[in-house]
Design a protein around this motif. Structure first.
Motif, PDB file in Angstrom:
ATOM      1  N   TYR A 259     -43.983 -16.564  23.152  1.00 43.96           N
ATOM      2  CA  TYR A 259     -43.849 -16.266  24.583  1.00 43.96           C
ATOM      3  C   TYR A 259     -44.877 -15.223  25.031  1.00 43.96           C
ATOM      4  CZ  TYR A 259     -39.558 -18.626  26.232  1.00 43.96           C
ATOM      5  OH  TYR A 259     -38.631 -19.546  26.664  1.00 43.96           O
ATOM      6  N   PRO A 269     -43.514 -21.021  29.854  1.00 45.69           N
ATOM      7  CA  PRO A 269     -42.630 -22.041  29.295  1.00 45.69           C
ATOM      8  C   PRO A 269     -41.728 -22.625  30.377  1.00 45.69           C
ATOM      9  CG  PRO A 269     -42.642 -20.076  27.916  1.00 45.69           C
ATOM     10  CD  PRO A 269     -43.349 -19.724  29.191  1.00 45.69           C
ATOM     11  N   GLY A 270     -41.534 -23.931  30.320  1.00 50.78           N
ATOM     12  CA  GLY A 270     -40.691 -24.585  31.310  1.00 50.78           C
ATOM     13  C   GLY A 270     -41.442 -25.007  32.554  1.00 50.78           C
ATOM     14  N   LEU A 290     -34.563 -19.569  26.461  1.00 55.10           N
ATOM     15  CA  LEU A 290     -35.049 -20.542  25.490  1.00 55.10           C
ATOM     16  C   LEU A 290     -34.018 -21.638  25.237  1.00 55.10           C
ATOM     17  CD1 LEU A 290     -37.275 -21.217  23.329  1.00 55.10           C
ATOM     18  CD2 LEU A 290     -35.892 -19.865  21.716  1.00 55.10           C
ATOM     19  N   SER A 337     -36.590 -23.401  29.065  1.00 59.49           N
ATOM     20  CA  SER A 337     -37.941 -23.411  28.506  1.00 59.49           C
ATOM     21  C   SER A 337     -38.506 -24.810  28.303  1.00 59.49           C
ATOM     22  CB  SER A 337     -37.945 -22.662  27.165  1.00 59.49           C
ATOM     23  OG  SER A 337     -37.099 -23.321  26.228  1.00 59.49           O
TER      24      SER A 337
END
Length: 345
Positions: A259, A269-270, A290, A337
């Motif tokens: 991360y 992320p995501g 997460l 995520s």
């Protein structure tokens, strides 16, 4: 005050009577037993454990062998501390003590184990970080030392083992990502020859093949199982001419470093990449949360201890239903995520 002889002199009774009273033998009357126990507590009597072990032929100690070093455990080993809690909860029922056998990452694990066994240090052993081919397993089996492994190996001496369901994690993660349109999916594995890496990568490859997709060799990232390893994976991934759109992280700690490196590169992320990992308490503090696989480490520790004791003659009758070989399930916890989707063309 130390020593059974001095305790006997204080009570003016024989050493044999004191010994039988302290060990709960039935041929000592209750009044005498009570006197002995009260005097022992009052005078601070401490039994000579070395002598007792020599007479009984046991140490009442179980060793749990793990490897140490910042390149292995990172900034703290959350996994094993939680497992230890469950293991000792079982051993406490039988007045057994758990001792962590800390093998340095700079030492050969087989050499370390031979030294431990030569000293007659423990009545039984729990081995972790099982290798693809693990000479420790044959070594203990040849010497009829009770042991259980946390992890599988191609080396099989018929010993009991428990292992996490890395196949199930791989299958569920790949199916979930493919359903969201991902076609170039990266995976991670440990840097060394630990067997779980082979199990995980092989199932990821099979799961992708079932969808008509390859697992590209340059999308298999090796790293040490710590924060720095996760950081380096992200740097290497982002340096590719054509980075993957999703990744599955095998270790619970590497998500933190992963991360961090993404954040430094402005990748989220995501939003820009889908990430699935393993649960750790630190996962609560990651943003976005997460998507990860979770298990009860304490329950795993309980099962490990009961499985080992079921293989030891003195305790096996207590655990007739202990698992001999079991793949331990993990539960998918949905986060944010992996919400990034790829439009199919």
């Amino acid at each position: 005050m130390k020593g059974i002889r001095r305790l006997a002199q204080h009570l003016d009774i024989s050493i044999g009577t004191v010994s039988r009273a302290l060990n709960g033998k039935p041929d000592v009357n209750e009044e005498t037993r009570k006197r002995v126990l009260e005097a022992a507590a009052e005078l601070g009597y401490v039994p000579n454990q070395s002598g007792r072990s020599l007479r009984q032929g046991t140490t009442n100690i179980i060793g749990f062998m793990i490897q140490t070093g910042t390149e292995i455990t990172g900034q703290g080993d959350i996994f094993f501390m939680s497992v230890f809690d469950g293991v000792q909860a079982v051993f406490a029922r039988h007045k057994l003590d758990l001792v962590a056998l800390l093998c340095s990452s700079q030492e050969d694990p087989s050499d370390y184990l031979r030294r431990v066994v030569a000293r007659g240090f423990a009545d039984g052993l729990i081995l972790s970080a099982t290798q693809r081919n693990d000479s420790r397993i044959e070594f203990l089996a040849e010497r009829n030392i009770p042991f259980v492994t946390l992890g599988r190996s191609l080396t099989d001496a018929g010993q009991p083992w428990l292992d996490l369901d890395f196949e199930g994690m791989a299958q569920a993660a790949i199916d979930r990502l493919v359903a969201r349109g991902h076609r170039r999916i990266a995976v991670t594995r440990p840097h060394d020859d630990v067997n779980l890496g082979y199990i995980f990568v092989d199932r990821c490859r099979e799961a992708l093949a079932a969808h008509g997709l390859p697992l590209e060799e340059n999308l298999i990232f090796r790293s040490t199982p710590n924060e720095a390893g996760g950081y380096q994976i992200a740097r290497d991934l982002l340096a590719l001419d054509k980075p993957p759109t999703a990744i599955v992280l095998i270790n619970e700690t590497i998500a933190i470093g992963f991360y961090q490196a993404l954040s430094e590169a402005g990748v989220k992320p995501g939003r820009d990449i889908a990430v699935i990992g393993r649960y750790s308490p630190h996962a609560h503090f990651l943003s976005p949360p997460l998507t990860c696989f979770r298990l009860s480490l304490r329950d795993l520790g309980i099962a490990l201890a009961e499985t080992l004791l079921s293989a030891m003659p003195a305790f096996k009758d207590h655990y007739p239903d202990a698992p001999a070989n079991k793949v331990w399930p993990m539960e998918l916890v949905e986060g944010e995520s992996d919400t990034f989707r790829v439009s199919r063309r």
